[in-house]
Design an enzyme around this catalytic site. Structure first.
Site, PDB file in Angstrom:
ATOM      1  N   GLY A 150       0.783  -1.237   0.000  1.00  0.00           N
ATOM      2  CA  GLY A 150       0.000   0.000   0.000  1.00  0.00           C
ATOM      3  C   GLY A 150       0.810   1.279   0.000  1.00  0.00           C
ATOM      4  N   ASP A 152       3.260   4.285  -1.504  1.00  0.00           N
ATOM      5  CA  ASP A 152       3.422   4.911  -2.815  1.00  0.00           C
ATOM      6  C   ASP A 152       4.872   4.989  -3.269  1.00  0.00           C
ATOM      7  OD1 ASP A 152       0.682   5.369  -2.794  1.00  0.00           O
ATOM      8  OD2 ASP A 152       0.897   7.346  -1.884  1.00  0.00           O
ATOM      9  N   HIS A 175      20.299  14.657 -13.006  1.00  0.00           N
ATOM     10  CA  HIS A 175      19.392  14.546 -14.159  1.00  0.00           C
ATOM     11  C   HIS A 175      17.967  14.370 -13.656  1.00  0.00           C
ATOM     12  CE1 HIS A 175      20.410  10.351 -13.251  1.00  0.00           C
ATOM     13  NE2 HIS A 175      19.278   9.991 -13.824  1.00  0.00           N
ATOM     14  N   ASP A 179      14.281   8.596  -9.795  1.00  0.00           N
ATOM     15  CA  ASP A 179      15.178   8.041  -8.779  1.00  0.00           C
ATOM     16  C   ASP A 179      16.281   9.031  -8.403  1.00  0.00           C
ATOM     17  OD1 ASP A 179      16.170   7.654 -11.343  1.00  0.00           O
ATOM     18  OD2 ASP A 179      17.361   5.909 -10.791  1.00  0.00           O
ATOM     19  N   HIS A 180      16.212  10.238  -9.004  1.00  0.00           N
ATOM     20  CA  HIS A 180      17.155  11.295  -8.626  1.00  0.00           C
ATOM     21  C   HIS A 180      16.445  12.572  -8.167  1.00  0.00           C
ATOM     22  CE1 HIS A 180      20.858   9.224 -10.043  1.00  0.00           C
ATOM     23  NE2 HIS A 180      19.937   8.520 -10.655  1.00  0.00           N
ATOM     24  N   ASP A 298      28.751   5.136 -11.689  1.00  0.00           N
ATOM     25  CA  ASP A 298      27.530   4.335 -11.851  1.00  0.00           C
ATOM     26  C   ASP A 298      27.864   2.869 -12.166  1.00  0.00           C
ATOM     27  OD1 ASP A 298      24.990   3.385 -12.606  1.00  0.00           O
ATOM     28  OD2 ASP A 298      25.044   4.387 -14.563  1.00  0.00           O
ATOM     29  N   SER A 470      19.518   0.434 -22.879  1.00  0.00           N
ATOM     30  CA  SER A 470      19.690   0.971 -21.531  1.00  0.00           C
ATOM     31  C   SER A 470      20.363   2.338 -21.568  1.00  0.00           C
ATOM     32  CB  SER A 470      20.539   0.001 -20.709  1.00  0.00           C
ATOM     33  OG  SER A 470      20.845   0.567 -19.465  1.00  0.00           O
ATOM     34  N   GLY A 471      20.152   3.111 -20.551  1.00  0.00           N
ATOM     35  CA  GLY A 471      20.827   4.393 -20.409  1.00  0.00           C
ATOM     36  C   GLY A 471      22.085   4.289 -19.564  1.00  0.00           C
ATOM     37  N   HIS A 472      22.406   3.072 -19.118  1.00  0.00           N
ATOM     38  CA  HIS A 472      23.578   2.879 -18.271  1.00  0.00           C
ATOM     39  C   HIS A 472      24.692   2.211 -19.067  1.00  0.00           C
ATOM     40  CE1 HIS A 472      21.367   3.880 -14.571  1.00  0.00           C
ATOM     41  NE2 HIS A 472      20.343   3.291 -15.172  1.00  0.00           N
TER      42      HIS A 472
END
Lengths: 654, 654
Positions: A150, A152, A175, A179-180, A298, A470-472
């Protein structure tokens, strides 16, 4: 240090640099430098080498000769036959590292402390602390998984920063992904609205996130570019442009008396992206040659072999698919991939299609992309999702929506299940997944695929086509980043623990990097940089951290989750005890979610019995009756655990 | 039909067969048959062909000539230039299908009804019904996913079979995996213990499953082999051996007046398995040439390209890894992979290691493997997991355990988390995952990988090594199975809906198969085979089906899950209403798992108010006070939904 260093580095010489103290160069080192292919620098060096050549017995001549005689490599003696000589070793790297030649006037102790992103993919946040100055990097969230009932979102515990908010000189955003930036609505107010720094796109995405929960006028976001220079308290800060699955990302350089601390942000190297500037290799090499004391890079894709393909590959493939498809197109992708959604809208317009947008984040991000010119299209090309999308000729329609992860309420999920108000899919429709399932979402995606298969739609996904990348950065990108920055110490960031360990091993194996200088930080337990070098914070030095659950825009207590978990697994029993003159008259039960919903089940008789016995033994008319409630609950819970090994909650009301 | 048919089929001629009615062979057909490479069969045919050769103008000579003159292929006229002529078409397949030449004495109506396994991977169960005879295939379960809160397993609803249990002539088990035998403890009793049929290993695994919950003496399991023949009521039944990730599996042939109905079980083709007999291609071709009216084939891997590799590849790789590893080995794999665990134990013994078994299913299956000679080893090689495993010299130890899916209580999960009683892992240990994560378990596995990375263990999994291979046939296996059986009708079984649609498309595309003859069955809604052919059951004909939740060995009601879901997401509020002489004296609240655990929150005042108002308006001293409880609960729930859009349960006690 000059830029020559990059040439040397790329030519394979490695991390030798041009040391200022010649005296410290032992003879062997010089040999290895020459062997590795770059010419000698000074007249003195040249002389030395010509002497060595003579004394080494002229290897070349021995094997060679006139005519076609095959050279013999047998029995060749070389003074240089140690293969490791040709590779920089941990020891050499250390001795000649550019940071050694930086003169430190001050000798501060600087702490680098991650608050999230170390034990998960997401929730990225860290801070640097130098005396009375704190600079924060990112305020990310992570979306809940099935066990976070439950809830968020999850954000890091920032109680340390709240306590020290007077020290915060700024929050820098790398960016615009959630998640940032996504934790900002829950955190900026608690941090006293510190000044924020972000590039143009990142700023827009940040503000679009916060305006639902915060008074956006209180948020001060200063626009930066990769060329900006900031002075935040003690910290002098610079940036470098990086590529990712969103344009306008930056990595950060913190200049310290010991050299630079770099933060890579989420990155990959894209030499020719379709939606962004290419990676600035020169700038990275420059930063590396000036001397990086710590690089934090990263790790998300460090365990994947090779290079990550360019975003251009994907956008070209999508353009081709859009051009060739005849029926209606439904494309599901990440709204956060602002560059890609922009290009896809342009491709749809060229193919004569109207683009219907579905999903709040998709509408919002497309709006931002247009505002900032990442997307150029006619007004009429973009439409909000409506019944018209279902009525227009299929060849004139593209529906661009969220839901690539099988989210329960997303448009694609509802279309596939046949319950969407506006659009009824049929077998002539083409569904494009420009995405891949995020771990944990596989089964939700499978359920959408099942429904689409039932309808008979054509499904195009990244298994058979280039619809997503992917962006990684993969392993080779990680190596390139490390090679350019050439740091003295290394700390892989962003990613599951095993990915960061994999990244560390990749660097150790490929650069002969000293394991003692590669750190696996923990959330709350980061690094200390001082005149002695870098060390991990001790457990005692660690700052408080953890997951904070957010529901309906506010924090939910830890107890909430543990309660819900018990309720979810084992249900709840409510017992009402009626008593008269000290003896139990009646016990009535109710059960919700408990295995035995039938109140005639033996267990309820046992509980009744247990309650009466306890009552008889312990009732004291002098005490208020409700002091009995807690121990009664406990004995009931114990009984159920003994019978079924289940931790059902029992609430007793007297 | 002769076995020649196989040769023809394999040589590319396809599904032509040797029709008995020559007259029905049109001229064009004959041509295409000859073109496809097999010689003409009769003198008459040969004559026909030589005439055709003459009339077609001698293409060969036209392009040819003496010397080195380059042959010209331009302007060559061929009577045979329609490329589709060389391929069997749906029409041709139909016309000459071997089942056309079977003479049916009876014309029964046979129903083929799946009860599970059509909309999921797992829970496999179906039955065939011919007048008063029912034969059941498998009684599988499926393990719960995150949304099945607290449930142990899911099995299909078998109410139709319970109602008709007098008709059941037998239950046939295809192999010993839990998704095929695991539902037996919950079902056999309800079906009145019908006779069961299983091969030796399958029988042992079935009985080891049931003995915890049932009186095993009541279960009658008749042992069969792939050569057995059964007559169960009207059904005459045969078998064929198949390969899978467990030995001793069989597919089933039901002989009917219209041809054979085949059930592939879970299969792959393994020409040289290390733990089992190879696939019997000849037998399958024989069955195909006799005439298969309906083939039901496993679809699990139909969307994966190529052939599934042999189990031998894996076992060779594991032997090599075990031989080369110096430190302690912990291997996690599926206990159900009886063949593999046997071979692994033998390899460990050869490498001088004692094998410590952890996990109840692992111990049980190893016991069975030894009993049936799938595993030959010395007694002392096998040990139950104990403190000795942690004390013996690491090079002498292999721990063989469950937990390859990150299961919460499994030994590997606990060892990785550092909470295992007997074994403390360190960086010298090697962990082998002989498995791949089942969709839905990815994050649990990641959590184990994180812990192992923290410790620094060497992890070997199927990403970098051959440590696991699927037991299901990839696309090429699926095509081979279809090609050998050459059925008139086709129904892909086992797998998610999208996989079965993919399998159907694979067959349609590769065999020019008529889409109208390839059926996607649903759980409860299968096929009807009668003299008119095969058709889907109508929705009205469908039998009742659905998921039945099992917890602690018994069925849990549907309501249980919906209650638990609400409790899990939104919690519960309990309100106690004390009243005196018709007016509310006091309302006290408790909340568990509700967003606002603080009872001073505004919402509780609102609820209090709401309850008092309702009470005043509706209290009737003539009625018992507890009739008020239900409407009071409802108005409270409504209020909370209006405020927060959350469906929190409110229980009111007066």
């Amino acid at each position: 240090m000059s830029d020559n260093k990059l040439d040397k580095w790329l030519s394979g010489e490695g991390l030798m640099g041009t040391p200022k103290k010649k005296a410290s160069l032992p003879k062997k080192e010089t040999e290895s430098r020459n062997k590795s292919g770059t010419g000698p620098k000074t007249r003195a060096e040249k002389k030395k080498i010509s002497e060595q050549k003579k004394s080494s017995g002229g290897n070349k001549r021995k094997g060679g000769g006139r005519g076609f005689k095959r050279p013999s490599f047998e029995n060749v003696k070389s003074t240089n036959n140690d293969p490791t000589l040709h590779r920089p070793t941990a020891e050499k790297r250390d001795k000649f590292h550019p940071t050694n030649f930086i003169k430190a006037n001050k000798k501060p102790s600087i702490r680098i402390v991650p608050l999230g992103g170390m034990e998960q993919v997401g929730m990225n946040m860290m801070f640097l602390e130098w005396d009375d100055d704190i600079v924060v990097i990112d305020t990310g969230l992570v979306f809940p998984s099935a066990e976070h009932l439950g809830v968020d979102a999850l954000v890091p515990d920032i109680s340390y920063l709240i306590k020290n908010k007077h020290k915060i000189r700024g929050v820098i955003y790398t960016h615009g992904h959630l998640d940032h930036v996504g934790g900002a609505p829950y955190m900026l107010k608690e941090l006293g609205f510190p000044p924020c720094y972000a590039t143009r796109l990142t700023k827009e995405l940040l503000l679009s996130q916060t305006d639902e929960w915060l008074d956006n006028k209180k948020i001060k976001v200063n626009e930066i570019t990769p060329k900006s220079k900031l002075q935040l308290g003690n910290f002098s800060i610079e940036f470098f442009h990086i590529n990712h699955s969103i344009p306008d990302g930056v990595g950060i350089v913190f200049n310290t008396p010991y050299g630079a601390i770099t933060h890579s942000s989420d990155f990959k190297f894209d030499y020719n992206p379709s939606d962004d500037q290419p990676s600035d290799l020169g700038r990275l090499a420059q930063i590396g040659s000036k001397g990086v004391v710590l690089a934090m890079n990263d790790s998300t894709n460090a365990l994947h072999a090779g290079h990550t393909p360019s975003e251009r590959v994907i956008e070209d493939a999508l353009e081709e698919i859009i051009k060739k498809t005849e029926g209606r197109i439904v494309m599901a992708t990440f709204a956060s991939n602002v560059g890609r959604v922009g290009k896809v809208v342009e491709a749809a317009e060229r193919a004569g299609r109207t683009v219907y947008l579905s999903g709040r984040s998709m509408e919002r991000n497309i709006g931002i992309a247009r505002k900032l010119n990442y997307l150029k299209c006619k007004d009429r090309t973009l439409q909000r999702m409506s019944a018209r999308a279902g009525k227009e000729h299929p060849s004139k329609v593209m529906i661009l929506c969220t839901g690539s992860q099988g989210e329960e309420l997303a448009a694609l999920t509802r279309m596939a299940a046949g319950v969407h108000r506006d659009v009824k899919l049929d077998r002539e429709d083409t569904i494009i997944f420009s995405s891949s399932p995020i771990p944990g979402n596989e089964m939700a995606v499978v359920s959408v695929l099942n429904n689409l298969a039932e309808i008979g739609c054509k499904v195009i996904d990244n298994k058979g086509y280039n619809t997503h990348v992917s962006g990684h950065g993969n392993a080779e990108d990680c190596k390139l980043m490390f090679g350019l920055l050439n740091p003295k110490y290394f700390a892989p960031i962003h990613g599951e623990v095993y990915m960061r360990h994999g990244h560390r091993k990749l660097i150790m194996d490929n650069f002969d990097f000293d394991p003692k200088k590669a750190f696996i930080m923990k959330n709350g337990q980061g690094l200390v940089l001082d005149s002695k070098g870098i060390r991990m914070m001790t457990e005692r030095e660690a700052v408080r951290t953890g997951d904070v659950f957010v529901q309906l825009g506010q924090k939910a207590p830890e107890k909430l989750l543990s309660d819900r978990r018990n309720l979810a697994e084992y249900g709840i029993i409510m017992a009402r005890v009626d008593h008269q003159k000290g003896s139990v008259k009646n016990v009535t039960f109710r059960a919700r979610g408990f295995l035995y919903m039938d109140l005639n089940h033996e267990i309820f008789k046992l509980l009744d019995n247990e309650i009466r016995q306890y009552w008889t033994r312990n009732y004291d008319p002098a005490r208020p009756e409700n002091v009995m409630e807690k121990p009664l609950s406990q004995i009931c819970q114990k009984l159920i655990y003994q019978k079924f090994r289940k931790e059902t909650i029992v609430e007793v009301v007297v």
